[in-house]
Write a protein that holds these residues in place. Sequence first.
Motif, PDB file in Angstrom:
ATOM      1  N   THR A 201      50.555  37.267  36.085  1.00  0.00           N
ATOM      2  CA  THR A 201      49.458  37.055  36.948  1.00  0.00           C
ATOM      3  C   THR A 201      49.058  38.090  37.814  1.00  0.00           C
ATOM      4  O   THR A 201      47.694  38.141  37.966  1.00  0.00           O
ATOM      5  N   ALA A 202      49.681  38.792  38.200  1.00  0.00           N
ATOM      6  CA  ALA A 202      49.553  40.180  39.318  1.00  0.00           C
ATOM      7  C   ALA A 202      48.642  40.864  38.409  1.00  0.00           C
ATOM      8  O   ALA A 202      47.745  41.818  39.011  1.00  0.00           O
ATOM      9  N   LEU A 203      49.075  41.372  37.033  1.00  0.00           N
ATOM     10  CA  LEU A 203      48.278  42.170  36.449  1.00  0.00           C
ATOM     11  C   LEU A 203      46.638  41.530  35.986  1.00  0.00           C
ATOM     12  O   LEU A 203      45.970  42.408  36.041  1.00  0.00           O
TER      13      LEU A 203
ATOM     14  N   GLN B 248      44.800  39.647  37.652  1.00  0.00           N
ATOM     15  CA  GLN B 248      44.109  39.499  38.799  1.00  0.00           C
ATOM     16  C   GLN B 248      43.395  40.758  38.991  1.00  0.00           C
ATOM     17  O   GLN B 248      42.523  40.866  39.849  1.00  0.00           O
ATOM     18  N   THR B 249      43.833  41.821  38.444  1.00  0.00           N
ATOM     19  CA  THR B 249      43.084  43.184  38.483  1.00  0.00           C
ATOM     20  C   THR B 249      41.670  42.770  37.549  1.00  0.00           C
ATOM     21  O   THR B 249      40.747  43.879  37.882  1.00  0.00           O
ATOM     22  N   ILE B 250      41.587  42.191  36.984  1.00  0.00           N
ATOM     23  CA  ILE B 250      40.505  42.211  35.891  1.00  0.00           C
ATOM     24  C   ILE B 250      40.010  40.878  35.926  1.00  0.00           C
ATOM     25  O   ILE B 250      38.679  40.593  35.194  1.00  0.00           O
TER      26      ILE B 250
ATOM     27  N   SER C 154      41.227  34.932  40.126  1.00  0.00           N
ATOM     28  CA  SER C 154      42.345  34.548  40.515  1.00  0.00           C
ATOM     29  C   SER C 154      42.977  33.402  39.930  1.00  0.00           C
ATOM     30  O   SER C 154      43.937  33.090  39.547  1.00  0.00           O
TER      31      SER C 154
ATOM     32  N   ALA D  25      43.476  34.111  36.163  1.00  0.00           N
ATOM     33  CA  ALA D  25      44.994  34.823  36.054  1.00  0.00           C
ATOM     34  C   ALA D  25      46.076  33.888  36.451  1.00  0.00           C
ATOM     35  O   ALA D  25      46.981  34.187  35.612  1.00  0.00           O
TER      36      ALA D  25
END
Length: 233
Positions: A197-199, A201-203, A206, A209
């Motif tokens: 999810t954290a990765l 969210q960069t692209i 939310s 993700a």
Amino acid sequence: MNAFLRGLAGSASVAAGYLPIAFGFGLTALQAGLSPQSTLLISMVVFAGASQFILVALLTSGAGLLGTLVAVLLMNARHLLYGPALMPQLMAQGKRYPTPLLAFGLTDEVFATAAGRLDQLAPEDRQAWHLGLQLGAYGAWMAGTLMGVTFGGEIDQLPIALAAALEFILPALFFVLLLEIGVRKWLGTIVVTVLVTALLQTILPSYHALTLGMLLGAASSQLRRKPCSRRST
């Protein structure tokens, strides 16, 4: 105590978190220009937690009805996974209640609580317990919204400390539920879900993700279980 009342009692931790969040939603909706009746109707029909805040923000920002509907549906797409995940446990003794009734109150927090406790109940008690759990959560959300619209007209702006506290309540509630179901048992799934999810969210937005993170976390859990089940056979 019958299963329904035990489910109602089991909703206490969820209800404790829902009351202040729904109170904040009631205040936010009034300050955005919605009427008390419209605000209560949204909570009554939508019952979607954070998505209700997004719904109000989009509607009051001039977004079209169609765009708002699509955005809220995408944010809640993860809920499509909850019913199938619980269905085997809920239907272990056959279908006693209508499926829409069992599914309506299946929020993130209700799902987390049910996933951690259903297997501890007798199969014949699970559906009634689940209904009690949902009703307790739903009742708390409606009560919090009612409090928000009742007192919202007397508050021009929330104090900064109170606004910050309301924002932290939902994450805090998830941490409490996670502790209840046991961190060690699901540690691998949690780590995979958080990292993915954290990765993403960069692209991605939310809500996309989060949905993909949950899917891949669940898939990793199933992959780890399959070798174990093969060895046991």
